[in-house]
Design a protein around this motif. Sequence first.
Motif, PDB file in Angstrom:
ATOM      1  N   VAL A 156       0.877  -1.179   0.000  1.00 13.59           N
ATOM      2  CA  VAL A 156       0.000   0.000   0.000  1.00 13.59           C
ATOM      3  C   VAL A 156       0.909   1.223   0.000  1.00 13.59           C
ATOM      4  N   ARG A 157       0.411   2.290  -0.574  1.00  9.42           N
ATOM      5  CA  ARG A 157       1.211   3.523  -0.630  1.00  9.42           C
ATOM      6  C   ARG A 157       0.950   4.327   0.636  1.00  9.42           C
ATOM      7  N   THR A 158       2.005   4.802   1.253  1.00  8.52           N
ATOM      8  CA  THR A 158       1.847   5.598   2.479  1.00  8.52           C
ATOM      9  C   THR A 158       1.894   7.084   2.130  1.00  8.52           C
ATOM     10  N   GLY A 159       1.654   7.900   3.129  1.00  4.99           N
ATOM     11  CA  GLY A 159       1.607   9.343   2.917  1.00  4.99           C
ATOM     12  C   GLY A 159       2.877   9.923   2.324  1.00  4.99           C
ATOM     13  N   GLY A 160       4.019   9.402   2.742  1.00  6.22           N
ATOM     14  CA  GLY A 160       5.289   9.932   2.249  1.00  6.22           C
ATOM     15  C   GLY A 160       5.681   9.438   0.876  1.00  6.22           C
ATOM     16  N   GLY A 161       4.804   8.673   0.256  1.00  3.66           N
ATOM     17  CA  GLY A 161       5.109   8.162  -1.079  1.00  3.66           C
ATOM     18  C   GLY A 161       5.758   6.798  -1.060  1.00  3.66           C
TER      19      GLY A 161
END
Lengths: 130, 113
Positions: free
Chosen positions: B28-33
């Motif tokens: 999954v992609r997190t907030g920081g990329g």
Amino acid sequence: MTRRYSMRLDLIDEQLLDLEGLPFGRVEDVELTFHDGEAPTIDVVLTGQEAYGQRIGGITGDLLANIADRLRDREHERGPVAIECAAIQHVDEHVHVNWRLEEMPHVAGLEHWLAEHVVEAIPGSGDEGD
Amino acid sequence: MRGTELLRCRVVDSAGADCGPVRDVRLVRTGGGRFRVSGLVVGDGRLARLAHATGATDGRVAGPAPLRWLLADAVARARYVDASQVVDWGGDVVRIASRLDSLPTFRGEEAGQ
């Protein structure tokens, strides 16, 4: 709904495109970072011949990686070319990076070197208007 | 550790039983990329390698029907290991805290997301 990605199908071996849609390599591997008590993360994707050589291993892989290391621009640190995941704009059938190729001199080093030292020396290699 | 090294690891359950190789790593992609590992897909048996490499287990093979029929068993046998179940990411072997027979199917887990 959070999109889930497949490392095998969405990242590894996928074409990398720069901000203008120019292909400049493919994702040869990814680097996993481990954290205490948390799931690992992927902070960088690796591209280029050195990463490919390290991936396939053996005599051929070592040879490819060593050649890539010899051709490396000495201004840049050793090791395979890494692109931070923060620079990945989005992933569809390709991996879109929000940089232009000229902003990444450490990427596609052989192609940069050939363009500068070989192709530019060929008469008529410039733009039609030159 | 490289991603392709993880794809060459085998998975062993809490009883020491071999669950098969890591066939895929779900992200999954997190907030920081960054991408965070949300789980692993494991599977063994006839044609499992082909089923996972073509994306049949991921629902990416629409046809032809005989191919889907051939790969159906491997698709049904694919299991999902949540990243929280992994106790040792190891060099060659990934150890998990649960038993193989208690792992959810990958398709069922994906459908429930």
